[in-house]
Structure formats: structure tokens, C-alpha cells
Design an enzyme around this catalytic site. Structure first.
Site, PDB file in Angstrom:
ATOM      1  N   LYS A  79       0.848  -1.197   0.000  1.00  0.00           N
ATOM      2  CA  LYS A  79       0.000   0.000   0.000  1.00  0.00           C
ATOM      3  C   LYS A  79       0.885   1.250   0.000  1.00  0.00           C
ATOM      4  CE  LYS A  79      -2.088  -1.414   3.712  1.00  0.00           C
ATOM      5  NZ  LYS A  79      -3.001  -1.657   4.841  1.00  0.00           N
ATOM      6  N   GLY A 124      -9.186   3.462  10.067  1.00  0.00           N
ATOM      7  CA  GLY A 124      -9.753   2.171   9.673  1.00  0.00           C
ATOM      8  C   GLY A 124      -9.523   1.778   8.233  1.00  0.00           C
ATOM      9  N   THR A 125      -8.719   2.541   7.493  1.00  0.00           N
ATOM     10  CA  THR A 125      -8.538   2.225   6.072  1.00  0.00           C
ATOM     11  C   THR A 125      -7.908   0.850   5.857  1.00  0.00           C
ATOM     12  OG1 THR A 125      -6.483   3.505   6.126  1.00  0.00           O
ATOM     13  CG2 THR A 125      -8.432   4.603   5.254  1.00  0.00           C
ATOM     14  N   GLY A 126      -6.861   0.518   6.630  1.00  0.00           N
ATOM     15  CA  GLY A 126      -6.184  -0.756   6.429  1.00  0.00           C
ATOM     16  C   GLY A 126      -7.070  -1.940   6.751  1.00  0.00           C
ATOM     17  N   CYS A 127      -7.800  -1.854   7.857  1.00  0.00           N
ATOM     18  CA  CYS A 127      -8.726  -2.924   8.238  1.00  0.00           C
ATOM     19  C   CYS A 127      -9.806  -3.088   7.177  1.00  0.00           C
ATOM     20  CB  CYS A 127      -9.390  -2.601   9.572  1.00  0.00           C
ATOM     21  SG  CYS A 127      -8.262  -2.231  10.926  1.00  0.00           S
ATOM     22  N   THR A 169      -9.551   9.203   8.120  1.00  0.00           N
ATOM     23  CA  THR A 169      -9.159   7.969   7.424  1.00  0.00           C
ATOM     24  C   THR A 169      -8.925   6.807   8.390  1.00  0.00           C
ATOM     25  OG1 THR A 169      -6.851   8.704   7.493  1.00  0.00           O
ATOM     26  CG2 THR A 169      -8.110   9.237   5.507  1.00  0.00           C
TER      27      THR A 169
END
Length: 270
Positions: free
Chosen positions: A182, A215-218, A213
Site C-alpha cells: 500500500k 480504519g482504512t487498512g482494516c 481515514t
């Protein structure tokens, strides 16, 4: 009152193994919201409990490994899964416990190798990084590290997009079938690189002027797992997940005094 008998079949089944976020923006809560939004049935194994809000993580507590293993055994032995996503696992013993259980599972596994929170708070004990490398990544169908996590796992520091191929190669050397690097923390247009060592896919999106932003990775990893459960291959699942999380970032909203969450229900309100 009229009773209506249900004759419909269950939707695809996705299990998240992660930490609970009391603020509702990341972790188990983000995973289950993503799964619901994408039309799969979400199930959860809680590995840790965090006290966190929009300002950061004030503390976290691991569950005993026997509690984590019991949750896994309960779901896998009776309900089954079509895909699994792992997030915050906190400690060496929990990483090893989860990896052991997943090694015997045929469903695709999406590993989000959570190291720190959006605010920079540590969510993985330093000594547990070796267990992620040696035990968890070899059972992963796809691993989704950000650039900090790439450096933590491999020592490769990415400073521009040209370094993402080297990062993918270093991550793939640890055993997963696919690596999705990412690149959102790099300047310019956000771009992610997906590779299995032979094929490469580049996913881009507009950069939204939005600080909310959390929580984007989860959300991305859970969306990939959801699409894998629905039958997509890894490249298609990653592309659709990227589209979903980009919309969720664009719709992110303020919450508390700090960083707000992405909006998992943005499509329902569009």
C-alpha cells in the site's frame, strides 16, 4: 403476527481475527461493517480489546490464547468459512496460536500485519514481529502491509513508487502467495502494487482531501476477504476492495476531537 419461513441460503462467510476498537472505526468493528456492506456474513474472533477514540489508543489488553483458540475452533468446526482476515494480534503467542489454527484451513487468508494505529500507537509487541514473519505470513493468501509495516517486516524502506517492487519481492520471500504493498503514504497519487512474484497489478485512486481515514487498512483487507469469499480471484478482489475503500475515505466523517473514521456505509447513502 404472520410468521415468514426463510428459505434463502446463507451468504458467503468471512471470519475476522483481530482487535476490538471501542471507537468503532477500525478493528473488528470496521471489519464487520465492511462485510455487511459488501453482502457477506461476518464472524469474529476477538484477539485483543483496545481502549481508543479519535485521539489515539489509550491501552490494549490481549485475550488469553486459549480464548482465541476456542473462538476459532467454535466457528471453524461448526459454521465454516469462505475467507479469513487477520488484523491486530498483539503478541507472539497470539500470532502463533492463530497461525497454527489457520494452517489447517483451506479458505483464503488475508493478513493485515497491523503494527501501529493510525495515530502511531504500537499494536504489536516488537518481539512478535518474528512470529508474523515465520508463522503467519507463510499461511497467507495475500498480505496487505503499508510502507511502515514493509520496513518493520523486511527492513526495506520505500521512499517513492519505484521502491514498491523491491518491497513486494521482500515480502513475498516470507511466504505469502500475494503481496499488496500500500503506497498511500507516498506523495502524489495513491498507488498500490499487487504481486505474486510473476504478475503485477497497479491500483490507483484519486487522493481525497480528507483527514478522516481511521480504519482504512482494516477496511481494505476485509473487503479483499469479502470478495475472495464471493469467488473473485486475488487481483479482482484487490481491485474491487480498492474501489470500495476509496469511496469510504471520500465519505469519511469527523468524530470526536481527532481523526474520524471512513464511512463503511457510503454506498448505501450514495
Amino acid at each position: 403476527m404472520t410468521s415468514i419461513a426463510s428459505t434463502s441460503q446463507a451468504p458467503p462467510l468471512v471470519l475476522t481475527v483481530a482487535g476490538s476498537d471501542s471507537g468503532g472505526g477500525a478493528g473488528i468493528q470496521a471489519d464487520l461493517k465492511t462485510m455487511l456492506a459488501l453482502g457477506v456474513h461476518g464472524m469474529s474472533v476477538v484477539a485483543a480489546v483496545t481502549a481508543q477514540n479519535s485521539l489515539g489508543v489509550q491501552g490494549y489488553w490481549e485475550l488469553p490464547p486459549e480464548a482465541v483458540r476456542a473462538q476459532l475452533d467454535s466457528v471453524l468446526s461448526d459454521i465454516g468459512v469462505h475467507a479469513i482476515k487477520t488484523g491486530m494480534l498483539a503478541s507472539t503467542v497470539l500470532v502463533e496460536t492463530v497461525a497454527e489454527a489457520l494452517a489447517g484451513c483451506d479458505a483464503p487468508v488475508v493478513v493485515d500485519p497491523v503494527g501501529v494505529s493510525k495515530h502511531g500507537d504500537a499494536l504489536l509487541a516488537p518481539e512478535a514481529v518474528d512470529a508474523v514473519r515465520s508463522a503467519l505470513l507463510p499461511v497467507a493468501t495475500v498480505v496487505t502491509p503499508n510502507l511502515f509495516e514493509v520496513e518493520q517486516l523486511t527492513g526495506v524502506k520505500v521512499v517513492d513508487e519505484t521502491g514498491m517492487r523491491e518491497a513486494a519481492e521482500a515480502v513475498l520471500a516470507l511466504g505469502p502467495r500475494w503481496a499488496l504493498i500500500k503506497g498511500g503514504h507516498l506523495p502524489g497519487e495513491p498507488a498500490d502494487l499487487l504481486s505474486d512474484g510473476e504478475r503485477e497489478y497497479r491500483f490507483t485512486a484519486p487522493r481525497h482531501d480528507n483527514r478522516h481515514t481511521h480504519g482504512t487498512g482494516c477496511t481494505l483487507a476485509s473487503a479483499i476477504a469479502s470478495h475472495l469469499a464471493m469467488g473473485d480471484d486475488v487481483p479482482a478482489a484487490a481491485e474491487k476492495a480498492k474501489e470500495y475503500v476509496t469511496g469510504a475515505i471520500a465519505a469519511g466523517f469527523p468524530l470526536g476531537a481527532g481523526i474520524g473514521p471512513v464511512d463503511h456505509g457510503w454506498r448505501q447513502r450514495a
